[in-house]
Scaffold this active site. Structure first.
Site, PDB file in Angstrom:
ATOM      1  N   ARG A  97      42.748  37.693  40.791  1.00 58.39           N
ATOM      2  CA  ARG A  97      41.505  37.111  40.615  1.00 58.39           C
ATOM      3  C   ARG A  97      40.971  37.057  42.174  1.00 58.39           C
ATOM      4  O   ARG A  97      41.750  37.285  42.952  1.00 58.39           O
ATOM      5  CB  ARG A  97      41.592  35.915  40.281  1.00 58.39           C
TER       6      ARG A  97
ATOM      7  N   LYS B 282      56.427  32.521  39.055  1.00 59.18           N
ATOM      8  CA  LYS B 282      55.317  33.439  38.203  1.00 59.18           C
ATOM      9  C   LYS B 282      56.027  34.529  37.650  1.00 59.18           C
ATOM     10  O   LYS B 282      56.535  35.438  38.385  1.00 59.18           O
ATOM     11  CB  LYS B 282      54.105  33.622  39.292  1.00 59.18           C
TER      12      LYS B 282
ATOM     13  N   ARG C  20      46.742  23.812  41.271  1.00 57.26           N
ATOM     14  CA  ARG C  20      48.086  23.623  42.108  1.00 57.26           C
ATOM     15  C   ARG C  20      48.730  22.340  41.739  1.00 57.26           C
ATOM     16  O   ARG C  20      48.117  21.560  41.575  1.00 57.26           O
ATOM     17  CB  ARG C  20      47.637  23.837  43.573  1.00 57.26           C
TER      18      ARG C  20
END
Ligand code: ATP
Length: 327
Positions: free
Chosen positions: A125, A190, A324
């Site tokens: 992004r 991730k 976050r």
């Protein structure tokens, strides 16, 4: 890249794919090219992130055996009537490739997929890069016609995450989580990123390109390219991962959840999302113009994130927000 260079690189990889040593001389003879040409082709693949060792006296060897993407194999394992899956060697970005096709007016069936062995300009992004080394992960983009129009895009991004979670749970027994709005985590690291891009008129039904970068086997030096904890399926799963199968499975899980979403909208997915919510009931902060600190309380019927602060409980929408973990 010229057709003959592409052919030579694929042929070399065809031999090296099993992870054994092959001498430069032997490879050169098989392809009818010079040893220097072999070295040049392999160096180019190395620059694209493929882990190749060269050892004097023994030749070349891949760090891990790989299974190359194979359009014919993919076609054979797809269910009858599935939309096409196009396979590319090295591309800028599979999302860009689909967007270009749309802009050129090339008609496509919803569910059409482009995959590539490597991306030179893989995107996250807001212009961030998606590290896309050769031959080892999934770089997967899928076209979808979003009948509900752009206002449904928030929920769409979340159900795509759920499709990945369903696939990983049902086929690989992995407990994956979604970090609102667009990332997939395993063990707090991730594993995959999702980038949804819209094209055409945004007030009516619109065209959507869904990009999924999913790490299958990251090269050893990947942390030089990524500034946050990441993982891959090779680490998370005990199963041998076959990328061609994984691509077909991902297309099928994605298409089936998107068909569901087209008829029902996001509401029926709320509880499933909340089960997979990485930050459920945890302290978080939302990186907005003014950061918001609070406790994550799941999502609403449009896919907005619900955050409880000491003052109030608010819902936030929008692809430009990042969540976050808090202290
Ligand atoms: P958010 O989406 O919440 O803003 P983000 O920082 O993870 O979070 P994204 O745009 O989703 O941003 O993804 C891009 C980021 O992902 C990169 O800046 C990098 O930190 C990380 N990244 C890049 N390539 C990979 C990869 N192959 N595997 C895991 N993470 C990667």
């Amino acid at each position: 890249m010229s057709k003959s260079s592409l052919f030579c690189q694929r042929q070399l990889l065809h031999y090296l794919a099993d992870g054994h040593f092959y001498s430069g001389q032997w490879l050169a003879e098989q392809l009818g090219i010079s040893r220097t040409a072999v070295a040049n082709y392999l160096n180019e693949l190395k620059l694209h992130g493929l882990e190749i060792y060269s050892v004097k006296g023994r030749g070349y060897k891949l760090a891990h055996a790989i299974e190359l993407l194979d359009a014919n194999k993919i076609k054979k394992i797809q269910a009858a009537g599935s939309a096409q899956i196009l396979v590319q060697h090295i591309t800028d970005s599979t999302n860009c490739q689909l967007l270009q096709r749309l802009q050129a007016g090339q008609g496509m069936h919803s569910g059409t997929v482009i995959v590539a062995e490597a991306q030179t300009a893989g995107r996250g992004r807001r212009g961030r890069l998606w590290y896309s080394p050769y031959g080892t992960n999934l770089y997967f983009s899928c076209y979808w016609r979003l009948e509900q129009g752009a206002q449904a895009a928030m929920g769409l991004s979340l159900v795509i995450g759920l499709a990945v979670c369903r696939l990983l749970q049902q086929r690989y027994q992995l407990d994956a989580k979604v970090k609102w709005p667009n990332d997939i985590y395993i063990n707090e690291k991730k594993l995959a990123g999702i980038l949804v891009e819209l094209s055409g008129q945004l007030d009516a039904a619109c065209d959507v390109v869904i990009g999924i970068g999913l790490n299958v086997g990251m090269p050893a030096q990947s942390n030089e390219h990524i500034e946050q904890p990441f993982t891959d399926l090779r680490t998370a799963s005990t199963q041998q991962i076959d990328r061609n199968n994984l691509i077909v499975q991902l297309q099928s899980y994605l298409v089936s959840i998107l068909q569901e979403f087209n008829t029902t909208g996001f509401s029926p997915f709320i509880s499933e999302f909340n089960q997979h919510d990485l930050y459920a009931n945890r302290q978080v902060y939302l990186m907005a113009k003014t950061p918001i600190f609070g406790i994550c309380r799941g999502v609403d019927h449009q896919g907005g994130i619900i955050i409880e602060t000491t003052q109030s409980t608010e819902i936030y929408y929008g692809g430009e927000l990042s969540l976050r973990a808090g202290e």
